[in-house]
Write a protein that holds these residues in place. Structure first.
Motif, PDB file in Angstrom:
ATOM      1  N   HIS A 141       0.861  -1.180   0.000  1.00  0.00           N
ATOM      2  CA  HIS A 141       0.000   0.000   0.000  1.00  0.00           C
ATOM      3  C   HIS A 141       0.903   1.237   0.000  1.00  0.00           C
ATOM      4  N   PRO A 142       0.469   2.353  -0.599  1.00  0.00           N
ATOM      5  CA  PRO A 142       1.295   3.559  -0.547  1.00  0.00           C
ATOM      6  C   PRO A 142       1.650   4.014   0.866  1.00  0.00           C
ATOM      7  N   ILE A 143       0.762   3.764   1.834  1.00  0.00           N
ATOM      8  CA  ILE A 143       1.055   4.109   3.228  1.00  0.00           C
ATOM      9  C   ILE A 143       1.582   2.862   3.927  1.00  0.00           C
ATOM     10  N   PRO A 144       2.822   2.883   4.405  1.00  0.00           N
ATOM     11  CA  PRO A 144       3.392   1.696   5.048  1.00  0.00           C
ATOM     12  C   PRO A 144       2.519   1.195   6.201  1.00  0.00           C
ATOM     13  N   GLY A 145       2.378  -0.120   6.263  1.00  0.00           N
ATOM     14  CA  GLY A 145       1.633  -0.737   7.338  1.00  0.00           C
ATOM     15  C   GLY A 145       0.170  -0.987   7.054  1.00  0.00           C
ATOM     16  N   ILE A 146      -0.336  -0.464   5.937  1.00  0.00           N
ATOM     17  CA  ILE A 146      -1.747  -0.679   5.590  1.00  0.00           C
ATOM     18  C   ILE A 146      -1.844  -1.848   4.609  1.00  0.00           C
ATOM     19  N   PHE A 147      -2.791  -2.732   4.849  1.00  0.00           N
ATOM     20  CA  PHE A 147      -2.981  -3.905   3.994  1.00  0.00           C
ATOM     21  C   PHE A 147      -3.348  -3.447   2.583  1.00  0.00           C
ATOM     22  N   PRO A 148      -2.740  -4.047   1.537  1.00  0.00           N
ATOM     23  CA  PRO A 148      -2.895  -3.519   0.178  1.00  0.00           C
ATOM     24  C   PRO A 148      -4.098  -4.038  -0.603  1.00  0.00           C
ATOM     25  N   ALA A 149      -5.122  -4.565   0.061  1.00  0.00           N
ATOM     26  CA  ALA A 149      -6.255  -5.140  -0.668  1.00  0.00           C
ATOM     27  C   ALA A 149      -6.935  -4.128  -1.580  1.00  0.00           C
ATOM     28  N   ALA A 150      -6.893  -2.836  -1.231  1.00  0.00           N
ATOM     29  CA  ALA A 150      -7.564  -1.813  -2.032  1.00  0.00           C
ATOM     30  C   ALA A 150      -6.751  -1.392  -3.247  1.00  0.00           C
ATOM     31  N   CYS A 151      -5.518  -1.883  -3.353  1.00  0.00           N
ATOM     32  CA  CYS A 151      -4.612  -1.393  -4.398  1.00  0.00           C
ATOM     33  C   CYS A 151      -4.732  -2.216  -5.682  1.00  0.00           C
ATOM     34  N   THR A 152      -4.391  -1.580  -6.790  1.00  0.00           N
ATOM     35  CA  THR A 152      -4.375  -2.277  -8.069  1.00  0.00           C
ATOM     36  C   THR A 152      -3.202  -3.263  -8.123  1.00  0.00           C
ATOM     37  N   THR A 153      -3.301  -4.233  -9.040  1.00  0.00           N
ATOM     38  CA  THR A 153      -2.371  -5.360  -9.100  1.00  0.00           C
ATOM     39  C   THR A 153      -0.938  -4.905  -9.370  1.00  0.00           C
ATOM     40  N   GLN A 154      -0.017  -5.410  -8.574  1.00  0.00           N
ATOM     41  CA  GLN A 154       1.408  -5.109  -8.700  1.00  0.00           C
ATOM     42  C   GLN A 154       2.156  -6.368  -9.144  1.00  0.00           C
ATOM     43  N   GLY A 155       3.455  -6.387  -8.948  1.00  0.00           N
ATOM     44  CA  GLY A 155       4.244  -7.562  -9.268  1.00  0.00           C
ATOM     45  C   GLY A 155       4.508  -7.776 -10.739  1.00  0.00           C
ATOM     46  N   GLY A 156       4.218  -6.742 -11.564  1.00  0.00           N
ATOM     47  CA  GLY A 156       4.558  -6.827 -12.977  1.00  0.00           C
ATOM     48  C   GLY A 156       3.596  -7.609 -13.843  1.00  0.00           C
ATOM     49  N   ARG A 157       2.463  -8.026 -13.299  1.00  0.00           N
ATOM     50  CA  ARG A 157       1.501  -8.771 -14.106  1.00  0.00           C
ATOM     51  C   ARG A 157       0.737  -7.793 -15.005  1.00  0.00           C
ATOM     52  N   PRO A 158       0.897  -7.875 -16.319  1.00  0.00           N
ATOM     53  CA  PRO A 158       0.231  -6.909 -17.199  1.00  0.00           C
ATOM     54  C   PRO A 158      -1.284  -7.012 -17.092  1.00  0.00           C
ATOM     55  N   GLY A 159      -1.923  -5.867 -17.260  1.00  0.00           N
ATOM     56  CA  GLY A 159      -3.374  -5.815 -17.250  1.00  0.00           C
ATOM     57  C   GLY A 159      -3.847  -4.556 -17.938  1.00  0.00           C
ATOM     58  N   PRO A 160      -5.146  -4.432 -18.170  1.00  0.00           N
ATOM     59  CA  PRO A 160      -5.672  -3.256 -18.865  1.00  0.00           C
ATOM     60  C   PRO A 160      -5.298  -1.960 -18.150  1.00  0.00           C
ATOM     61  N   TRP A 161      -5.118  -0.935 -18.932  1.00  0.00           N
ATOM     62  CA  TRP A 161      -4.683   0.378 -18.451  1.00  0.00           C
ATOM     63  C   TRP A 161      -5.443   0.856 -17.224  1.00  0.00           C
ATOM     64  N   HIS A 162      -6.790   0.676 -17.245  1.00  0.00           N
ATOM     65  CA  HIS A 162      -7.606   1.228 -16.166  1.00  0.00           C
ATOM     66  C   HIS A 162      -7.518   0.411 -14.884  1.00  0.00           C
ATOM     67  N   GLU A 163      -6.902  -0.779 -14.956  1.00  0.00           N
ATOM     68  CA  GLU A 163      -6.715  -1.601 -13.764  1.00  0.00           C
ATOM     69  C   GLU A 163      -5.293  -1.500 -13.210  1.00  0.00           C
ATOM     70  N   ARG A 164      -4.490  -0.602 -13.775  1.00  0.00           N
ATOM     71  CA  ARG A 164      -3.113  -0.420 -13.305  1.00  0.00           C
ATOM     72  C   ARG A 164      -2.760   1.050 -13.075  1.00  0.00           C
ATOM     73  N   LEU A 165      -3.215   1.970 -13.914  1.00  0.00           N
ATOM     74  CA  LEU A 165      -2.812   3.371 -13.762  1.00  0.00           C
ATOM     75  C   LEU A 165      -3.271   3.981 -12.437  1.00  0.00           C
ATOM     76  N   PRO A 166      -4.501   3.759 -11.969  1.00  0.00           N
ATOM     77  CA  PRO A 166      -4.844   4.235 -10.622  1.00  0.00           C
ATOM     78  C   PRO A 166      -4.103   3.407  -9.566  1.00  0.00           C
ATOM     79  N   HIS A 167      -3.879   3.993  -8.427  1.00  0.00           N
ATOM     80  CA  HIS A 167      -3.285   3.215  -7.324  1.00  0.00           C
ATOM     81  C   HIS A 167      -4.328   2.320  -6.658  1.00  0.00           C
ATOM     82  N   PHE A 168      -5.598   2.711  -6.760  1.00  0.00           N
ATOM     83  CA  PHE A 168      -6.646   2.033  -6.006  1.00  0.00           C
ATOM     84  C   PHE A 168      -7.710   1.456  -6.922  1.00  0.00           C
ATOM     85  N   ARG A 169      -8.243   0.322  -6.525  1.00  0.00           N
ATOM     86  CA  ARG A 169      -9.273  -0.363  -7.287  1.00  0.00           C
ATOM     87  C   ARG A 169     -10.615   0.357  -7.145  1.00  0.00           C
ATOM     88  N   PRO A 170     -11.445   0.334  -8.179  1.00  0.00           N
ATOM     89  CA  PRO A 170     -12.717   1.064  -8.109  1.00  0.00           C
ATOM     90  C   PRO A 170     -13.718   0.449  -7.146  1.00  0.00           C
TER      91      PRO A 170
END
Length: 421
Positions: free
Chosen positions: A251-280
């Motif tokens: 998560h952008p704030i250390p210590g917060i669980f990242p469930a609200a964040c868009t997919t990381q780890g280099g797995r490609p995905g559609p633009w709108h599921e990666r450019l925001p930091h947070f899932r809709p």
């Protein structure tokens, strides 16, 4: 007419409107605006100051009918003003199209984001309002007015980032492009010395780059959002610019669980599921926060980083996180990125208003001399008239307001403070 919303998203503004409307047709909106003594539009309420407030009539436009109309030949999409970027993105993706960029939060409305100069990140990515090729709005007398790019007398470049002071926007026409994929990588432990000393290399390392820090620890985390058709999908290496590749989602704030964040780890995905930091489908926080932001010339980034490091210990007690992004120049009159490439220094504060405003003042004391301009929808310690003085086209916009709204029906205390009559 609906019950008045008591507060904005953050809870620090209580709206004073005598009446709150949610019209279900443009004709109904025209009647409301024509009859009102004073009227303002309210989007998703994600501004942290009184830019949307009024003691008259407050209008929500998310009840207006409308659909996304894509013009594949012109590469544009005409969208309802109250539509949230998350829904717009899903529709564009389903038809094979995309926007060039998105903000950190996809839950904000298109019209509200454009009116306040909201942006994403990327050395070559201007703010969201730069995508506006045309708009329709209800004028103070109730007429429906259309403005288009390329028509000099329409002065669209003055009417997009307009603080809601020219009319109630009902539709916007946006530039679009064919869809693309993005892969997102996160690095930890970036030395702030490196951020200052190699800023251009860092900010230009991917299609979109965000740096998160508290300014007191001496380190930062970096989000690299790589467009796969341009940058590829491989990360720069396990060690990059003195930082380490994260082995898990963060998560952008250390210590917060990242469930609200868009997919990381280099797995490609559609633009709108990666450019925001947070899932809709997640609310990124409870709203118990305050925000401020300054946009400076990008050439001032190293000095700005060093200035914030000097006062990091002073602002840390009320700072949740700070984000560093870049924004390309545009030609919109009231855009904080008008006529200059920018570094955007964003601050997410706790909800301790008095202490936060002292911290905001301390930040502005350091950054305003470097050419800082505040984000229109966030907190500033500056007097309103001093904010206008930072914008070279402020006098032109004042004349534009006089042309569109000579009686000042759409001006509230916020706008009158910035542009006193």
């Amino acid at each position: 007419m609906t019950a008045a919303p008591p507060r904005n998203w953050a809870g620090n503004v209580t709206f004073r409107a005598a009446r709150v409307h949610r019209p279900s047709s443009v004709a109904e909106l025209q009647e409301i605006v024509a009859a009102a003594r004073s009227v303002r539009a309210l989007g998703t309420g994600h501004s942290f100051n009184r830019i949307a407030d009024t003691d008259g009539d407050l209008v929500r436009v998310d009840g207006l009918p409308g659909r996304v109309e894509i013009d594949p030949a012109a590469l544009t999409a005409t969208v309802p003003a109250g539509l949230r970027y998350a829904r717009l993105a899903e529709h564009l993706q389903a038809h094979g199209f995309a926007l060039a960029n998105l903000a950190s939060l996809p839950q904000i409305s298109v019209a509200g984001a454009c009116a306040t100069g909201t942006h994403g990140s990327g050395n070559g990515r201007p703010g969201l309002a730069a995508a506006v090729a045309g708009l329709r709005m209800v004028a103070p007398d109730g007429r429906l007015v259309e403005l288009r790019r390329g028509v000099p007398e329409d002065r669209l470049d003055g009417a997009v980032v307009a603080l809601g002071a020219l009319g109630i926007v009902t539709e916007l026409t946006l530039d679009i492009e064919p869809t693309y994929d993005v892969a997102q990588w996160v690095y930890t432990g970036l030395p702030l010395d490196r951020l200052a000393g190699a800023f251009d290399a860092l900010s230009g390392a991917a299609y979109s780059v965000s740096v998160f820090t508290d300014w007191a620890s001496g380190e930062a985390r970096v989000w690299l959002k790589c467009r796969t058709d341009r940058d590829g999908s491989d990360h720069p290496g396990d060690s990059w610019q003195g930082a380490r590749l994260a082995g898990e989602a963060l998560h952008p704030i250390p210590g917060i669980f990242p469930a609200a964040c868009t997919t990381q780890g280099g797995r490609p995905g559609p633009w709108h599921e990666r450019l925001p930091h947070f899932r809709p489908d997640f609310t990124p926080s409870s709203g118990t926060e305050l925000q401020s932001e300054l946009l400076l010339p990008r050439s001032a980034a190293p000095q700005a980083v060093e200035a914030l490091r000097r006062i990091g210990h002073r602002i840390a007690p009320v700072l949740q996180i700070s984000e560093v992004r870049t924004v390309a120049a545009d030609d919109l009159w009231l855009s904080p990125a008008h006529a200059r490439d920018c570094v955007a220094l964003h601050f997410t504060w706790s909800d301790r208003a008095e202490a936060v405003m002292r911290a905001v003042a301390a930040v502005e004391e350091e950054l305003l001399p470097l050419g800082g301009r505040p984000h229109w929808g966030k907190l500033t310690a500056l007097a309103p008239g001093d904010v206008a003085a930072l914008h070279p086209r402020a006098a032109d916009f004042r004349r534009l307001m006089a042309d569109h709204d000579p009686e000042g029906k759409l001006r509230n205390d916020f706008v009158r403070g910035v542009f006193p009559t």
